[in-house]
Scaffold this motif. Structure first.
Motif, PDB file in Angstrom:
ATOM      1  N   HIS A  30     -61.729 -38.316 -13.526  1.00 13.35           N
ATOM      2  CA  HIS A  30     -63.127 -38.038 -13.211  1.00 13.35           C
ATOM      3  C   HIS A  30     -63.881 -39.352 -13.010  1.00 13.35           C
TER       4      HIS A  30
ATOM      5  N   GLU B 114     -59.643 -41.400  -8.943  1.00  8.58           N
ATOM      6  CA  GLU B 114     -60.087 -40.102  -8.431  1.00  8.58           C
ATOM      7  C   GLU B 114     -59.133 -39.600  -7.337  1.00  8.58           C
ATOM      8  N   PRO B 115     -58.936 -38.295  -7.223  1.00  4.68           N
ATOM      9  CA  PRO B 115     -59.600 -37.223  -7.974  1.00  4.68           C
ATOM     10  C   PRO B 115     -58.912 -36.852  -9.285  1.00  4.68           C
TER      11      PRO B 115
END
Length: 223
Positions: free
Chosen positions: A60, A56-57
């Motif tokens: 997901h 992340e980011p």
């Protein structure tokens, strides 16, 4: 060309070797992660949560974990399929008994097939126990892996199933690592002793590392 390689005995052995090494790398990482349970519930549960946020980011939530799962499923299916087809091919090639007795194989070699079946059944049980909670005892708690692990190894059958499977895993790795090295052309007369030593050490460390978790619960060190 891929079909030609797959249909050959050498191709199937290569698939077995590569898929086996992929699973071996995962097992080493999995064992190290499991041993975090000795640092307490907070550390272990945080590690389990971190696995779902890796990447992340850019990635997901849980995408990296699912990618790892997909690769592992593909490796397990490829390994099991090639092992089964090679076994059937070997049986068809030698339908009768040998006239002269063959040299006695090692215990690990003679139990590779049964060990593979035991491990396959264990994987199903392990997922149903600690991933989905379907067969979990004591009330499965999503998001609380520490408590779920303690619940599992607080039962005699949970310990028996796990320890038997880990012993089978050790034997499987001991023979499988050396066989994979031979298949992929890494082995040689000069390297065989070193490869067998590495196989023995890997098998011992992984078996001891995985078994340390139920032993920790049984002895009260992990509670």
């Amino acid at each position: 060309m891929a079909r030609t390689v797959w249909d050959s005995t050498v191709g199937k052995k290569a698939v077995m070797a590569v898929s086996g090494l992929i699973m071996l790398l995962y097992l080493v990482a999995h064992m190290i992660g499991n041993l975090k349970i000795y640092f307490g519930a907070g550390e272990f549960n945080h590690y389990a949560h971190w696995l779902r946020t890796v990447g992340e980011p850019f990635m997901h939530y849980e995408w990296t974990l699912w990618l790892i799962r997909i690769v592992l499923v593909a490796a397990v299916v490829a390994h099991a399929t090639s092992a089964y087809q090679l076994s059937r091919r070997d049986i068809r090639a030698r339908p009768g008994k040998y006239v002269h007795s063959r040299p006695r194989a090692s215990y690990a070699t003679r139990t590779m097939r049964w060990g593979g079946i035991i491990l396959g059944l264990f994987i199903v049980w392990h997922i149903l126990d600690l991933t989905t909670g379907t067969v979990h005892s004591g009330g499965f708690q999503p998001g609380h892996p520490y408590q779920n692990v303690v619940d599992t190894f607080s039962t005699w059958y949970g310990n028996v199933v796990y320890i038997v499977a880990m012993l089978a895993l050790g034997l499987h790795i001991r023979h499988g690592f050396w066989s994979a090295a031979q298949t992929l052309g890494v082995g040689s007369r000069a390297r065989d002793r070193a490869l067998k030593t590495v196989a023995d050490v890997l098998a011992l460390l992984l078996t001891a590392g995985f078994v340390a978790v139920p032993v920790g619960v049984m002895t009260g060190v992990v509670s």
